[in-house]
Scaffold this motif. Structure first.
Motif, PDB file in Angstrom:
ATOM      1  N   LEU A 141      -7.572  -6.052   0.232  1.00 31.96           N
ATOM      2  CA  LEU A 141      -6.203  -6.167   0.386  1.00 31.96           C
ATOM      3  C   LEU A 141      -5.826  -7.361   1.162  1.00 31.96           C
ATOM      4  O   LEU A 141      -4.744  -8.150   1.134  1.00 31.96           O
TER       5      LEU A 141
ATOM      6  N   VAL B 249       0.799  -1.231   0.050  1.00 37.60           N
ATOM      7  CA  VAL B 249       0.158   0.069   0.037  1.00 37.60           C
ATOM      8  C   VAL B 249       0.820   1.197  -0.036  1.00 37.60           C
ATOM      9  O   VAL B 249       0.295   2.289  -0.338  1.00 37.60           O
TER      10      VAL B 249
ATOM     11  N   TRP C 221      -4.322  -2.125  -5.398  1.00 37.79           N
ATOM     12  CA  TRP C 221      -5.053  -3.141  -4.355  1.00 37.79           C
ATOM     13  C   TRP C 221      -6.458  -2.927  -4.108  1.00 37.79           C
ATOM     14  O   TRP C 221      -7.339  -3.952  -3.495  1.00 37.79           O
TER      15      TRP C 221
END
Lengths: 177, 320
Positions: free
Chosen positions: A169, A46, A54
Motif C-alpha cells: 500500500l 482502502v 491493494w
C-alpha cells in the motif's frame, strides 16, 4: 506430614511443567505503517470493503452489501485460497472498519475466530499512519498443536499478511498511482 | 538534634503513609499474555505492583475484606491464593483440567471454581484450597455467581446455552435454564432479584428472575458481550461488548439499553466500585484498565496493565 506436603507440591509442580499448553488463548497482532500521503488519499485506497486489490496476495474480491455492517466478501488469493469475510463495523468519519473471517481453511491461514480492524490516521506532518490489528485463536483448537498450527504460527502468518499488504500500500501510494 | 526530630517525623510519616496505602482499595487484573496480575490502587488510580502467577491467568475473586485474592490459571491448571495486603503468594493448588470462572461463597469460606474441560465446579476450602466437593454441571462452565444468602450458585454452561442453578447445601443442580447463545459472564443484582447473563454468540443479555427462575427478558446489546457489572444502587447494568469495543448501559427499570459508549478495544472483565460512582473495565487489546464515571459515563482514566488483561470475575473487594 509437612515433608509429604512439600514432596507432593514438588511432584505437582513437575507435572504441570511437563503437561503444559492446555487449550488455546486468544492472540493479537498490530502492524503500523507510515505512508507519505494524505490520510484522505490513503483511506480512499482502502475504504471499499469490496476492493482489496491493494494487497499483493489478493487476486480477486467479490461480495455484496457495500460498506455497511453485515456486508460480505470472498477473497481469492493468488495461490487459489479462499477467505470468506464479513464487515462488522464501518466508520468513515474515523477512517476505520472492522471485519471478521467467517470461514477459511487453516491450511490457507492458520487461525480461527479471527477479527480485524484497519484504521487510517493523520500524522502531524500531513502524512498517514495505517494501523492494522487482528485478534484470533490459533488454527488448532485442541491441546498439543502441530507446529504449523500453534500460537506462533498463527501470529507469524497474520503478521506476514499485514506487513506485505501495508508495504505494498505504501509503495502504491508513494508512487502516486 | 533537629536531625533526630526529622528522622522521627519521617518515620511517623512513612508509617502513616504505608498504612494509608495498605488501606486503599485495590483492583486485581489477570493478564493472560504475560502470566501476571496487575495490582491497581483505586484511590491514586496507579499501578501498585505486578505479581507473577501461573500460566494464562484468567479468573479472579477477592474476599469482601480484601484480604484474600484468588486467581485461576487455566494452562498451569491451578489456583493461586494471594495475600491482599502483602500482595504476595500464599499458596498454589492444582485444580482440574482447565480452571476458569471463580467466585467465593457468601461468607467467603469456600471457593467455587468452574472447570472448562471437565464440566465440573470444584468447591474448595477458601484457606486450605483443598477440594471439599465437586458438582457436575453443563458443558464448558464459565461465569459463576453466588446469592447473598449463600444458598444458590449460578453457573453459565457456555456450550449448553444454559444456566445451572445449584443448591449449595446439597451441591446439587436444582434446575437448568435455557438462555441465549454461549452465556459467559453473569452477575446477580445487589438484591439477588435478577441474574444478568451475557450471551457471547447471540449478542444479548438474558435477564432471569431468581424467584421464578425464568428468563423474563432478552436485551440486545453490542457484539460479543462478555462481562456484566451492576451499580450498587441497582440503577444501571453495564455490559462489555468485546467485538464492538463498547460498553452497553442497561436501565434495569425498563430492561433496555439506554446508552452505548466507545470504551477501547476488546473490553472484557468489568466491575462496579462498591462506594464510588465508577466502573472498571479491562481492555484486552489495549492493555489497560479503563475507569468510567458510572453517572456521567465519561472515561476518567486509562491505566496501563500487563499484556492481554481479562480480569474475569469480581476483581475488586465488594464490587458488583
Amino acid at each position: 506430614m509437612k515433608r509429604w506436603c512439600i514432596l507432593f507440591s514438588i511432584l505437582l509442580f513437575s507435572y504441570s511443567v511437563v503437561a503444559n499448553a492446555h487449550g488455546p488463548t486468544r492472540q493479537k497482532v498490530t502492524v503500523k505503517q507510515m505512508i507519505s500521503a494524505p490520510p484522505e488519499t490513503v483511506w480512499d485506497k482502502v475504504k471499499d470493503f469490496h476492493d482489496m486489490s491493494w494487497h499483493p496476495i489478493i487476486a480477486k474480491t467479490e461480495g455484496n452489501g457495500g460498506n455497511t455492517k453485515g456486508a460480505t466478501r470472498v477473497l481469492t488469493l493468488v495461490n487459489g485460497g479462499i477467505i470468506n469475510e464479513e464487515l462488522k463495523k464501518y466508520d468513515a468519519g474515523k477512517q476505520s472498519f472492522k471485519y471478521k473471517i467467517n470461514s477459511v481453511d487453516v491450511n490457507i491461514l492458520p487461525v480461527t475466530n479471527y477479527s480485524s480492524t484497519l484504521t487510517v490516521k493523520a500524522t502531524g506532518d500531513g502524512g498517514s499512519q495505517v494501523i492494522w490489528k487482528g485478534a484470533f485463536y490459533r488454527g488448532y483448537p485442541n491441546n498439543d498443536p502441530p507446529p504449523e498450527l500453534n500460537d506462533q504460527a498463527a501470529k507469524d502468518a497474520v503478521t506476514g499478511v499485514y506487513k506485505s499488504g501495508l508495504e505494498n500500500l505504501k509503495s502504491l501510494l508513494e508512487k502516486g498511482s | 538534634m533537629s536531625k533526630v526530630i526529622q528522622a522521627i517525623l519521617c518515620s511517623i510519616f512513612a508509617a502513616i503513609c504505608s498504612k494509608q496505602i495498605l488501606a486503599d482499595p485495590l483492583a486485581f487484573i489477570t493478564n493472560q499474555g504475560d502470566d501476571t496480575v496487575s495490582v491497581i490502587n483505586l484511590k491514586s488510580l496507579k499501578l501498585t505492583t505486578t505479581i507473577k502467577v501461573g500460566s494464562k491467568p484468567a479468573g479472579i475473586a477477592v474476599s469482601k475484606d480484601g484480604k484474600r485474592v484468588y486467581v485461576t490459571n487455566p494452562e498451569s491448571r491451578d489456583v493461586y491464593l494471594i495475600d491482599g495486603k502483602t500482595l504476595s503468594r500464599v499458596s498454589r493448588q492444582a485444580v482440574g483440567e482447565g480452571p476458569l470462572g471463580i467466585t467465593l461463597s457468601s461468607d467467603d469460606s469456600l471457593v467455587y471454581v468452574a472447570d472448562w474441560y471437565e464440566d465440573l465446579v470444584y468447591v474448595l476450602d477458601a484457606y486450605e484450597l483443598t477440594t471439599v466437593a465437586t458438582i457436575a454441571v453443563g458443558s464448558s462452565p464459565s461465569g459463576l455467581a453466588v446469592s447473598n444468602d449463600g444458598q444458590r450458585l449460578y453457573v453459565a454452561d457456555r456450550d449448553d446455552n444454559r444456566i445451572s442453578v445449584i443448591d449449595t447445601e446439597k451441591n446439587r443442580t436444582i434446575t437448568r435454564i435455557e438462555v441465549g447463545e454461549r452465556p459467559f459472564g453473569i452477575r446477580l443484582d445487589p438484591q439477588d432479584k435478577r441474574l444478568y447473563v451475557a450471551n457471547v454468540a447471540s449478542n444479548d443479555v438474558s435477564v432471569i428472575d431468581t424467584s421464578s427462575l425464568i428468563v423474563i427478558k432478552t436485551i440486545p446489546v453490542g457484539s460479543t458481550p462478555y462481562g456484566i457489572a451492576i451499580s450498587p444502587e441497582n440503577d444501571r447494568v453495564f455490559v462489555t461488548n468485546q467485538h464492538d469495543n463498547s460498553l452497553s448501559v442497561i436501565d434495569p427499570e425498563i430492561m433496555k439499553e439506554s446508552h452505548r459508549i466507545e470504551i477501547g478495544e476488546y473490553p472484557e472483565g468489568i466491575i462496579a466500585d462498591p462506594t464510588e460512582d465508577r466502573v472498571y473495565i479491562a481492555n484486552w487489546f489495549d492493555n489497560e484498565l479503563v475507569v468510567v464515571d458510572s453517572k456521567s459515563l465519561k472515561i476518567l482514566k486509562q491505566i496501563p496493565t500487563g499484556e492481554s488483561p481479562r480480569a474475569f470475575g469480581t476483581f475488586v473487594a465488594g464490587g458488583s
